[in-house]
Design a protein around this motif. Structure first.
Motif, PDB file in Angstrom:
ATOM      1  N   ALA A 142       0.831  -1.203   0.000  1.00  0.00           N
ATOM      2  CA  ALA A 142       0.000   0.000   0.000  1.00  0.00           C
ATOM      3  C   ALA A 142       0.867   1.254   0.000  1.00  0.00           C
ATOM      4  N   PHE A 143       1.945   1.239   0.792  1.00  0.00           N
ATOM      5  CA  PHE A 143       2.802   2.431   0.841  1.00  0.00           C
ATOM      6  C   PHE A 143       3.584   2.617  -0.449  1.00  0.00           C
ATOM      7  N   TYR A 144       4.094   1.555  -1.008  1.00  0.00           N
ATOM      8  CA  TYR A 144       4.893   1.679  -2.222  1.00  0.00           C
ATOM      9  C   TYR A 144       4.056   2.137  -3.423  1.00  0.00           C
ATOM     10  N   SER A 145       2.762   1.852  -3.383  1.00  0.00           N
ATOM     11  CA  SER A 145       1.895   2.270  -4.477  1.00  0.00           C
ATOM     12  C   SER A 145       1.182   3.593  -4.196  1.00  0.00           C
ATOM     13  N   GLU A 146       0.967   3.894  -2.922  1.00  0.00           N
ATOM     14  CA  GLU A 146       0.323   5.150  -2.522  1.00  0.00           C
ATOM     15  C   GLU A 146       1.012   5.644  -1.253  1.00  0.00           C
ATOM     16  N   SER A 147       2.024   6.470  -1.434  1.00  0.00           N
ATOM     17  CA  SER A 147       2.934   6.828  -0.339  1.00  0.00           C
ATOM     18  C   SER A 147       2.401   7.966   0.527  1.00  0.00           C
ATOM     19  N   ILE A 161       8.048  15.371   4.647  1.00  0.00           N
ATOM     20  CA  ILE A 161       7.239  14.886   5.763  1.00  0.00           C
ATOM     21  C   ILE A 161       7.597  13.433   6.071  1.00  0.00           C
ATOM     22  N   ILE A 162       7.729  12.632   5.029  1.00  0.00           N
ATOM     23  CA  ILE A 162       8.128  11.229   5.230  1.00  0.00           C
ATOM     24  C   ILE A 162       9.528  11.160   5.824  1.00  0.00           C
ATOM     25  N   ARG A 163      10.429  12.020   5.366  1.00  0.00           N
ATOM     26  CA  ARG A 163      11.789  12.017   5.914  1.00  0.00           C
ATOM     27  C   ARG A 163      11.786  12.394   7.397  1.00  0.00           C
ATOM     28  N   PHE A 164      10.907  13.320   7.769  1.00  0.00           N
ATOM     29  CA  PHE A 164      10.794  13.656   9.192  1.00  0.00           C
ATOM     30  C   PHE A 164      10.386  12.433   9.990  1.00  0.00           C
ATOM     31  N   PHE A 165       9.357  11.732   9.523  1.00  0.00           N
ATOM     32  CA  PHE A 165       8.869  10.573  10.263  1.00  0.00           C
ATOM     33  C   PHE A 165       9.794   9.364  10.120  1.00  0.00           C
ATOM     34  N   ASN A 166      10.775   9.475   9.250  1.00  0.00           N
ATOM     35  CA  ASN A 166      11.830   8.457   9.182  1.00  0.00           C
ATOM     36  C   ASN A 166      12.955   8.769  10.165  1.00  0.00           C
ATOM     37  N   GLY A 167      12.776   9.825  10.919  1.00  0.00           N
ATOM     38  CA  GLY A 167      13.774  10.178  11.928  1.00  0.00           C
ATOM     39  C   GLY A 167      14.924  11.029  11.413  1.00  0.00           C
ATOM     40  N   GLU A 168      14.768  11.613  10.227  1.00  0.00           N
ATOM     41  CA  GLU A 168      15.822  12.451   9.648  1.00  0.00           C
ATOM     42  C   GLU A 168      15.656  13.904  10.119  1.00  0.00           C
ATOM     43  N   LYS A 213      13.821   1.796   4.361  1.00  0.00           N
ATOM     44  CA  LYS A 213      13.799   1.442   2.939  1.00  0.00           C
ATOM     45  C   LYS A 213      12.648   2.157   2.231  1.00  0.00           C
ATOM     46  N   ALA A 214      11.500   2.242   2.900  1.00  0.00           N
ATOM     47  CA  ALA A 214      10.335   2.901   2.309  1.00  0.00           C
ATOM     48  C   ALA A 214      10.598   4.395   2.111  1.00  0.00           C
ATOM     49  N   ALA A 215      11.260   5.026   3.080  1.00  0.00           N
ATOM     50  CA  ALA A 215      11.575   6.450   2.965  1.00  0.00           C
ATOM     51  C   ALA A 215      12.560   6.698   1.822  1.00  0.00           C
ATOM     52  N   GLU A 216      13.492   5.783   1.629  1.00  0.00           N
ATOM     53  CA  GLU A 216      14.432   5.909   0.510  1.00  0.00           C
ATOM     54  C   GLU A 216      13.696   5.773  -0.823  1.00  0.00           C
ATOM     55  N   HIS A 217      12.684   4.916  -0.852  1.00  0.00           N
ATOM     56  CA  HIS A 217      11.882   4.730  -2.065  1.00  0.00           C
ATOM     57  C   HIS A 217      11.168   6.034  -2.450  1.00  0.00           C
ATOM     58  N   VAL A 218      10.688   6.759  -1.445  1.00  0.00           N
ATOM     59  CA  VAL A 218       9.952   8.005  -1.679  1.00  0.00           C
ATOM     60  C   VAL A 218      10.783   9.004  -2.470  1.00  0.00           C
ATOM     61  N   GLU A 219      12.077   9.051  -2.185  1.00  0.00           N
ATOM     62  CA  GLU A 219      12.943  10.011  -2.867  1.00  0.00           C
ATOM     63  C   GLU A 219      13.043   9.733  -4.366  1.00  0.00           C
ATOM     64  N   LYS A 220      12.734   8.526  -4.769  1.00  0.00           N
ATOM     65  CA  LYS A 220      12.823   8.151  -6.183  1.00  0.00           C
ATOM     66  C   LYS A 220      11.528   8.423  -6.942  1.00  0.00           C
ATOM     67  N   TYR A 241       2.406   5.187   5.695  1.00  0.00           N
ATOM     68  CA  TYR A 241       3.743   5.102   6.298  1.00  0.00           C
ATOM     69  C   TYR A 241       3.640   4.752   7.777  1.00  0.00           C
ATOM     70  N   PHE A 242       2.705   5.372   8.476  1.00  0.00           N
ATOM     71  CA  PHE A 242       2.516   5.075   9.900  1.00  0.00           C
ATOM     72  C   PHE A 242       2.272   3.584  10.132  1.00  0.00           C
ATOM     73  N   ARG A 243       1.538   2.954   9.228  1.00  0.00           N
ATOM     74  CA  ARG A 243       1.207   1.534   9.431  1.00  0.00           C
ATOM     75  C   ARG A 243       2.436   0.630   9.380  1.00  0.00           C
ATOM     76  N   LEU A 244       3.479   1.092   8.707  1.00  0.00           N
ATOM     77  CA  LEU A 244       4.694   0.279   8.610  1.00  0.00           C
ATOM     78  C   LEU A 244       5.352   0.081   9.970  1.00  0.00           C
ATOM     79  N   PHE A 245       5.090   0.985  10.911  1.00  0.00           N
ATOM     80  CA  PHE A 245       5.690   0.870  12.235  1.00  0.00           C
ATOM     81  C   PHE A 245       5.052  -0.254  13.050  1.00  0.00           C
ATOM     82  N   GLN A 246       3.956  -0.825  12.550  1.00  0.00           N
ATOM     83  CA  GLN A 246       3.316  -1.956  13.224  1.00  0.00           C
ATOM     84  C   GLN A 246       3.945  -3.288  12.831  1.00  0.00           C
TER      85      GLN A 246
END
Length: 332
Positions: A108-113, A168-175, A133-140, A118-123
């Motif tokens: 779901a995240f890789y197709s609709e980021s 926003i994703i990078r923030f929640f990735n801890g960057e 890895k998901a946050a790195e994908h977003v940059e592409k 993204y929050f659900r990945l922490f579960q």
């Protein structure tokens, strides 16, 4: 009916897909699933419609099977694939198929980021590797506005984010240092509603706040940014997810001191710009920032941090009665 279905299959539009859904359901859910499988490259949304219909009929196993098929055959960057994965996850939850649920959350995240996805990945177990890895994908991903979207045929929309959404994703990735270094360069104190600093500063306030409860000020702070975060609250609360996420974050003392100093400076300039400039309609925005900052300081061991912070600004703008009154509305 067969001629109508053939005609609709050849049309490229969301409306055609909707009519195709109705025509197929006239022949039954099995026929809809068959058309979804054979015409998925032309009308991928039929997979979504079929999965939803199966869920509605409590046919969880069939929904899960069809959804997994769709995930395998549809292009990864197709947004509707993410929505199909979400429906498949719901069926898998009902079936207690936890491994499939986790897989669907990733798909779901890789197709609709979105931030929700993204929050659900922490579960997921070993989420540290998965979220990074998901946050790195977003940059592409393609950036919104760099390609032409077809509003008539949204089922073919591809996954793309704006630069701000990526951050926003990078923030929640801890960057956090990356976000700090990027946005400390922005000097404006007005125009936060349109500028991204109006999202970043509240996020850092929430990050540094150690309280696990929602105050009126914090709720108002979130209300001011929730839409811009791209977060859609259906059956979940943003602050509940945020608190769960925050427990997994670790900051050094140096980071805290650096960030809190920046927040104080930015809120000081923001208050002077808004209140000193007499922008009465925005007084409440400054008051929310000030009260939230005070609560964050208090949560980090500053005695009476909230009261002292508010009083500082009340005295600084003692002639602004309308501004001072805004704080009364933030008392719990």
């Amino acid at each position: 009916m067969g001629e109508l279905i053939s005609f609709l299959i050849d049309m490229d539009s969301d409306r055609a897909a909707e009519l195709l859904l109705e025509a197929c359901l006239y022949k039954g859910i099995d026929y809809l699933c068959e058309i979804a499988r054979t015409k998925c490259m032309k009308h991928p949304v039929l997979f979504k419609y079929a999965c939803q219909e199966l869920l509605n009929q409590n046919k969880d196993a069939e929904c899960e099977k069809l959804g997994l098929e769709a995930i395998e055959v549809l292009p990864e960057d197709l947004v509707v694939r993410g929505k199909i994965a979400d429906l498949t996850a719901k069926a898998a939850i009902n079936l207690n198929h936890h491994g499939i649920v986790n897989r669907c959350y990733e798909v779901a995240f890789y197709s609709e980021s979105t931030l929700n996805n993204y929050f659900r990945l922490f579960q997921i177990p070993n989420h540290e590797i998965i979220t990074k890895k998901a946050a790195e994908h977003v940059e592409k991903l393609a950036e919104s506005g760099t390609y032409k979207s077809n509003d008539i045929n949204k089922q073919m929309r591809i996954n793309a984010l704006s630069r701000n959404q990526k951050d926003i994703i990078r923030f929640f990735n801890g960057e956090f240092d990356y976000i700090y270094d990027t946005y400390i360069k922005e000097k404006y104190s007005l125009g936060w509603t349109s500028g991204f600093k109006g999202v970043v500063i509240p996020l850092f306030i929430l990050l540094l706040n150690k309280n696990k409860k929602s105050t009126k000020a914090i709720k108002k702070l979130v209300e001011g940014i929730i839409y811009r975060l791209g977060f859609v609250g259906e059956d979940v609360d943003f602050l509940d997810l945020f608190f769960y996420w925050r427990e997994k974050q670790t900051l050094t003392e140096d980071q805290y001191e650096k960030y809190i100093s920046w927040l104080k400076n930015e809120i000081d300039k923001r208050t002077e710009g808004v209140v000193g400039g007499g922008y009465r309609n925005s007084y409440y925005k400054a008051a929310v920032l000030i009260a939230s900052l005070g609560e964050t300081l208090e949560s980090n061991g500053i005695a009476n941090g909230r009261t002292r912070t508010i009083e500082h600004y009340r005295k600084l703008h003692s002639r602004k009665r309308a501004f001072k009154a805004e704080f009364e509305l933030l008392n719990d």
